[in-house]
Structure formats: C-alpha cells, structure tokens
Write an enzyme that holds these catalytic residues in place. Structure first.
Site, mmCIF file in Angstrom:
data_model
loop_
_atom_site.group_PDB
_atom_site.id
_atom_site.type_symbol
_atom_site.label_atom_id
_atom_site.label_comp_id
_atom_site.label_asym_id
_atom_site.label_seq_id
_atom_site.Cartn_x
_atom_site.Cartn_y
_atom_site.Cartn_z
ATOM 1 N N HIS A 7 0.882 -1.224 -0.019
ATOM 2 C CA HIS A 7 0.104 -0.153 -0.073
ATOM 3 C C HIS A 7 0.960 1.198 -0.119
ATOM 4 C CE1 HIS A 7 -3.666 2.347 0.998
ATOM 5 N NE2 HIS A 7 -2.904 3.196 1.622
ATOM 6 N N GLU A 8 1.828 1.384 1.084
ATOM 7 C CA GLU A 8 2.683 2.540 0.980
ATOM 8 C C GLU A 8 3.466 2.561 -0.200
ATOM 9 O OE1 GLU A 8 2.363 4.808 3.055
ATOM 10 O OE2 GLU A 8 0.915 3.856 4.507
ATOM 11 N N HIS A 11 1.704 4.407 -2.988
ATOM 12 C CA HIS A 11 1.807 5.689 -2.697
ATOM 13 C C HIS A 11 3.246 6.336 -3.472
ATOM 14 C CE1 HIS A 11 -2.092 6.289 -1.094
ATOM 15 N NE2 HIS A 11 -1.628 5.555 0.030
ATOM 16 N N ASP A 82 -7.586 7.754 2.676
ATOM 17 C CA ASP A 82 -6.868 8.255 1.143
ATOM 18 C C ASP A 82 -8.562 8.454 0.301
ATOM 19 O OD1 ASP A 82 -4.541 7.775 1.816
ATOM 20 O OD2 ASP A 82 -4.391 5.726 1.147
#
Length: 265
Positions: A7-8, A11, A82
C-alpha cells in the site's frame, strides 16, 4: 504487514513517477497510533494549483488502493483516509473550482459560511446529480492514472515493497535508486547547468578581444619601433660616411710631414 508495505509502496511509486505529485521523503510501515503505516512528502510551494497538478495528487493518493488491487486482487480498509481526501478534493474541483466541463465554470463555494446554516442548496437537483457524476468521473480518471503508472513500473513497485518489508523504513535515496531521478529534478539540473554556462560563455570572448587589442597594440608598437630604427639607420650611415672621409683626409694630412717627398730635404 505485507499489504501495508505494498500500500505504502504504491503511494511512493505514483508520487515519484508523476511529475506534479509531491515527492517522497520517507515512508515507514512501523505502526504509529491508529496508523499502520505512514509517509512523508515534500509539497511544492505554489500559490495556485492547476487541474493537471490536482489530478496527479489524486492519483498519488489512490496509489495505495490501486497497489493492493493489482498485487493481491482485493482491497482493504487501509485506504479509508485516502478515499476521504480524494472525495473531498474531487467535489471541490467540480463544485468550487469550475474544473468540470459538464457542470461548467461555476462555483458554489460560499466564503461567508452562511450556507452551513441553510436547509437548501444553491443549485437544483439536476445540478446535484451532475456534480455527483462528475466527481465520480474525476476519481475514476485519477484511479486509471495510478493504475497505468503501477502497471508500467511493476518491478520497481515490487522492489520497493520488499525493501520496506526488510527495512521497515525507506528514504528518498532508495526510491531514486529504484526509479531514477524525477523528471522535475532532471529539468531543474539542466536549467541550472545552462544558467552557469551562460556567464562563462559571456566572459569567453572578452579576454580574446583584449588579447587581440593587445596584440594589435604590440604590433603597432613593433612597427613604430622598426620605423624609428630604419629612420635612425639612414642618418647614421651618412654620418659614418662623413666620418670615414674625415679620417681619410686626416690620415692624408698627417702622412705629409712624416714622409717628405723625395725632392725635399
């Protein structure tokens, strides 16, 4: 933990690749309070924001959700914050900033704050439906942008996520090593190099001109010296001739007494 890492990494990847998104400074998957992961970015200082810049920011914000979908084939609740930010930004673009062709260049923003106490909206139900549809379209467009970036940089995304799992903290240098320098950084370095080269280029001809002038002056001085030497040479020759004649005459006069003629006693 693996889901959080991807997930990170999603980004970080999208924000690094898209030119107008804020570049990553640091990302970690170490839990902090309610947050299971966190990332720090360096936003660009600007007074106004264009639609293109907003779309890049929306895509970067959706990068985590898109990364989960592409990697694991399912999504989690980790994208709650988000999605909240993306939704507010999309509605602001449509209803406040006039960035929708369907709704038009209209703004329903109330700077007085009185609309919060009103039970009616300053637009019709038809316009409300258009605003909802346009906000969804904007978010879908940003989602496709993030999806395109992550598909094109699938290997880099995987490498960054695995590095996060191994070290739990990743910095700008690590992202730059994986994906290379950002387009903006390359462009900035090129402009700086050109700016440094301009003064040197401007200074270059000046010494050459000065050298030429010096050479010309030196040449003129040499010519003048040669002329003076030539001029001085001519009188010296005449004087030498006269001196030689005088010496000969003197010698002739001196020879008389020392060598008398045969007829004299």
């Amino acid at each position: 933990k693996r889901v959080i890492a991807y997930h990170e990494a999603g980004h970080a990847t999208v924000s690094w690749i898209l030119e107008n998104a804020s570049p990553l400074i640091k990302v970690t998957i170490i839990p902090r309070g309610k947050a299971l992961g966190a990332a720090w970015y360096l936003p660009e200082e600007r007074q106004i924001t264009t639609r293109e810049q907003m779309m890049d920011e929306l895509a970067a914000t959706l990068g985590g959700r898109v990364s989960e979908q592409l990697t694991f084939g399912e999504v989690s609740t980790g994208a709650l914050n988000d999605l909240e930010r993306v939704t507010k930004q999309a509605y602001a673009m449509v209803a406040y900033y006039g960035m929708s062709d369907q709704v038009g260049t209209l703004s329903y923003y109330d700077s007085t704050g009185q609309s919060d106490m009103s039970f009616t909206k300053p637009y019709s139900e038809e316009t409300a439906r258009q605003i909802d549809a346009e906000a969804r379209r904007v978010i879908s467009e940003a989602y496709r942008m993030a999806e395109k970036v992550l598909k094109e940089h699938k290997e880099g995304l995987k490498e960054l996520a695995e590095l996060l799992l191994q070290r739990e903290v990743v910095f700008t240098e690590d992202v730059e090593r994986i994906f290379g320098k950002r387009k903006k950084d390359i462009e900035r370095e090129r402009r700086e190099a050109e700016a440094k080269a301009k003064p040197k280029a401007a200074e270059g001809p000046a010494p050459a001109a000065a050298t030429d002038s010096t050479a010309a002056a030196s040449g003129a001085a040499s010519s003048e010296t040669a002329a003076q030497g030539a001029a001085a040479e001519k009188p010296a020759t005449a004087a030498d001739t006269t001196a030689a004649t005088d010496t000969t005459a003197s010698n002739a006069t001196t020879d008389g007494p020392e060598h008398p003629a045969s007829g004299e006693k």
